[in-house]
Motif scaffolding. Structure first.
Motif, PDB file in Angstrom:
ATOM      1  N   SER A 100      38.781  31.314  38.229  1.00 37.18           N
ATOM      2  CA  SER A 100      39.702  31.796  39.261  1.00 37.18           C
ATOM      3  C   SER A 100      38.972  32.653  40.290  1.00 37.18           C
ATOM      4  CB  SER A 100      40.865  32.573  38.642  1.00 37.18           C
ATOM      5  OG  SER A 100      40.411  33.793  38.080  1.00 37.18           O
ATOM      6  N   GLY A 101      37.946  33.375  39.854  1.00 33.19           N
ATOM      7  CA  GLY A 101      37.129  34.127  40.806  1.00 33.19           C
ATOM      8  C   GLY A 101      36.365  33.215  41.746  1.00 33.19           C
ATOM      9  N   LEU A 160      36.732  32.854  45.773  1.00 31.86           N
ATOM     10  CA  LEU A 160      35.555  32.986  46.631  1.00 31.86           C
ATOM     11  C   LEU A 160      35.465  31.845  47.636  1.00 31.86           C
ATOM     12  CD1 LEU A 160      32.827  34.435  47.196  1.00 31.86           C
ATOM     13  CD2 LEU A 160      31.823  32.886  45.515  1.00 31.86           C
ATOM     14  N   ASP A 196      44.673  34.392  37.918  1.00 28.12           N
ATOM     15  CA  ASP A 196      43.908  35.572  37.520  1.00 28.12           C
ATOM     16  C   ASP A 196      44.795  36.601  36.825  1.00 28.12           C
ATOM     17  OD1 ASP A 196      41.399  36.855  37.472  1.00 28.12           O
ATOM     18  OD2 ASP A 196      41.986  38.106  39.177  1.00 28.12           O
ATOM     19  N   ARG A 242      44.971  33.963  42.520  1.00 24.62           N
ATOM     20  CA  ARG A 242      45.344  35.313  42.093  1.00 24.62           C
ATOM     21  C   ARG A 242      46.424  35.280  41.016  1.00 24.62           C
ATOM     22  NH1 ARG A 242      43.699  40.356  44.626  1.00 24.62           N
ATOM     23  NH2 ARG A 242      45.649  40.958  43.703  1.00 24.62           N
TER      24      ARG A 242
END
Length: 107
Positions: free
Chosen positions: A37-38, A42, A57, A54
């Motif tokens: 998810s990061g 990105l 996340d 998000r």
């Protein structure tokens, strides 16, 4: 508002899901999902993708926050169990907040 509702539902049912599947594979899965998810955030091409990442996340964090104390309680000896759970639930976020304030204000 929707994120907190989703996180609450995930937190309620994460214990039941982890009883069906073992805790360690679920923690590994949540770590991988957190990393992915990061990466999606990105390299997101638009705001909608960032918001979806998000939400994923938040779900993963709610799941991991519920599972980590359970897993720590199962694998550590009884004489230091409370110390480790206290650190992971109280001192870890306090330390992260201190680092965040330090980096924002360059203290």
């Amino acid at each position: 508002m929707q994120g907190s509702i989703i996180d609450t539902v995930v937190t309620i049912f994460s214990g039941t899901v982890c009883d069906l599947v073992e805790r360690r594979p679920m923690l590994i899965t949540s770590s991988i999902m957190f990393f992915l998810s990061g990466l999606v955030m990105l390299w997101a091409p638009n705001v909608v993708i960032v918001l979806l990442a998000r939400i994923i996340d938040g779900v993963v964090i709610a799941h991991a926050v519920t599972l980590t104390p359970l897993y720590i309680s199962e694998i550590v000896p009884a004489d230091i169990r409370g110390q480790l759970n206290t650190y992971s639930l109280n001192l870890g976020p306090l330390q992260a907040t201190g680092i965040r304030v330090w980096t924002i204000f360059n203290i």
